[in-house]
Structure formats: C-alpha cells, structure tokens
Write an enzyme that holds these catalytic residues in place. Structure first.
Site, mmCIF file in Angstrom:
data_model
loop_
_atom_site.group_PDB
_atom_site.id
_atom_site.type_symbol
_atom_site.label_atom_id
_atom_site.label_comp_id
_atom_site.label_asym_id
_atom_site.label_seq_id
_atom_site.Cartn_x
_atom_site.Cartn_y
_atom_site.Cartn_z
ATOM 1 N N HIS A 58 0.828 -1.202 0.000
ATOM 2 C CA HIS A 58 0.000 0.000 0.000
ATOM 3 C C HIS A 58 0.868 1.260 0.000
ATOM 4 C CE1 HIS A 58 -3.702 -2.167 1.954
ATOM 5 N NE2 HIS A 58 -3.219 -2.803 0.907
ATOM 6 N N GLU A 60 0.861 4.169 1.643
ATOM 7 C CA GLU A 60 1.356 4.754 2.895
ATOM 8 C C GLU A 60 2.424 3.855 3.537
ATOM 9 O OE1 GLU A 60 -1.756 3.868 1.994
ATOM 10 O OE2 GLU A 60 -3.246 4.888 3.236
ATOM 11 N N CYS A 89 -2.134 0.240 7.274
ATOM 12 C CA CYS A 89 -1.445 1.527 7.125
ATOM 13 C C CYS A 89 -1.641 2.401 8.359
ATOM 14 C CB CYS A 89 -1.916 2.232 5.863
ATOM 15 S SG CYS A 89 -1.332 1.392 4.367
HETATM 16 ZN ZN LIG Z 1 -3.264 0.455 3.513
#
Ligand SMILES: [Zn+2]
Length: 211
Positions: A58, A60, A89
């Site tokens: 992901h 972040e 995240c």
């Molecule tokens: Zn995430």
C-alpha cells in the site's frame, strides 16, 4: 479543479494515477516535512512486477518502510494519502510516530481513522487527521470505483462499490459513465497528465462533486 489543489495533494494524486496506470489500486501518498518539503512519494504497487505480497503493498506503508526515522523529527512530518488509511497503514502510521495525516477520501470499506476515537492506545497518540473531502474525495472515489468496476467484471464482486455508493453515489455514477467507454484506460494509454484527468472527472461529476 486541479489548480485549487495544494502541491502536496497534486503530488499524492499523481502517485495514485501512476498506480492506476500500472494496474494497481489507484491510491497515492506523499510525505512532507514541516516546511512542506517533499521527502518520499509512493503508490500502491499490488499489481507491479516484483511485488511479492500484493495484498500489503500500500502507498502509505510503502513510504513509511522507506523512511529513515533517525534523520527527521518524525512527529512533525505530514503524510498525505488520497484514501483513508486501512488497518495496516493506520497501524504503520501509529508505530512510525507519524502524528499528522491528511486524507482526500473517506473509505467506508476498510478506513481505520476511527481508531483514533475507538482505541485507547491510539487515542493517546493524539494524531491530527484531516479529511480533504469535496472534489478531491469525489475524484478518488471515482477512480477507485472505476478500478472496482473492472474487478466486478472479472468476478471479484461489487461490495466495495456498494459501500462507496453509500457515501458518494455521484462518484460511483461518474465511474460507471467513464467505464462504459473505458475512458480512464484511454487516458492512461494516451499519457496525458493527471491534472487533465482530474478536471475531466470533475466536469463529468458536475454538481454531484459536493455530495
Ligand atoms: Zn493500507
């Protein structure tokens, strides 16, 4: 319109579009110091060649894994992300000592900013979290709905679309209109900058963008 976005948001959205162009979930993020200086930018890399664990690549988390925490006053940094952080995240943000989050769109599917209120440990961190909303949320939900429409066509279900529709039916409707002509795929192939795509999505959304 694109011009009304801050440079920080423009950077995060450019990353989201890079993810889209690579066939990944279109979410982008960027980390800035307290003076607005860009430190790290990244995007979801779930579908990129070389990504071993597609499920956790992901935007972040990709940024925070690259952050040299010894070099900065991490608590002063500001993380911009086009989508509300997911549980992973959000956890990575908390444990990295990031204390300032800006997110463009709410994620009714797996957004976890509510942990700030629900969880005593995270509440104690006093994380500042600000939703941008408005046109930025509309565009993010639109491009991610477009990605989800492709997934639904491939048999992955439409649960996420239904949840997005509950908070912004206009964004999902705009995505359906774009998907009928595969318009975002055409934009991606043409190589036009996301600034133009962003404004085109706003134009299609019309008065629905504030809903
Ligand atoms: Zn995430």
């Amino acid at each position: 319109m694109w011009q009304s976005l801050s440079p920080e948001w423009q950077t995060a959205f450019d990353e989201a579009w890079e993810a889209f162009r690579n066939g990944c979930i279109p979410i982008g993020a960027a980390l800035f110091d307290e003076n607005g200086g860009l430190l790290i930018r990244d995007h979801n890399r779930g579908a990129e060649a070389g990504t071993l664990n597609r499920l956790i690549s992901h935007a972040e988390a990709n940024i925070l894994r690259r952050l040299d925490t010894g070099q900065y006053n991490v608590r002063a940094l500001v993380l911009y992300t086009t989508m509300e952080p997911c549980p992973m995240c959000m956890g990575t943000i908390v444990m990295s000592n990031i204390r300032h989050i800006r997110y463009a769109a709410r994620d009714p599917h797996c957004g976890s900013v509510h942990w700030n209120d629900d969880d005593p440990y995270i509440r104690g961190k006093q994380i500042e979290h600000i939703l941008e909303g408005g046109e930025a949320e509309f565009v993010q939900l639109c491009i991610q709905s477009y990605y989800e429409l492709r997934g639904a066509e491939q048999g992955r279900g439409d649960d996420v679309l239904k949840q997005f529709g509950k908070i912004n039916a206009g964004a999902v409707a705009a995505a359906r209109a774009l998907y009928r002509d595969k318009a975002l795929d055409a934009f991606a192939e043409s190589g036009i900058p996301f600034s133009q795509v962003y404004d085109e999505i706003i134009r299609i959304g019309g008065s629905n963008t504030e809903k």
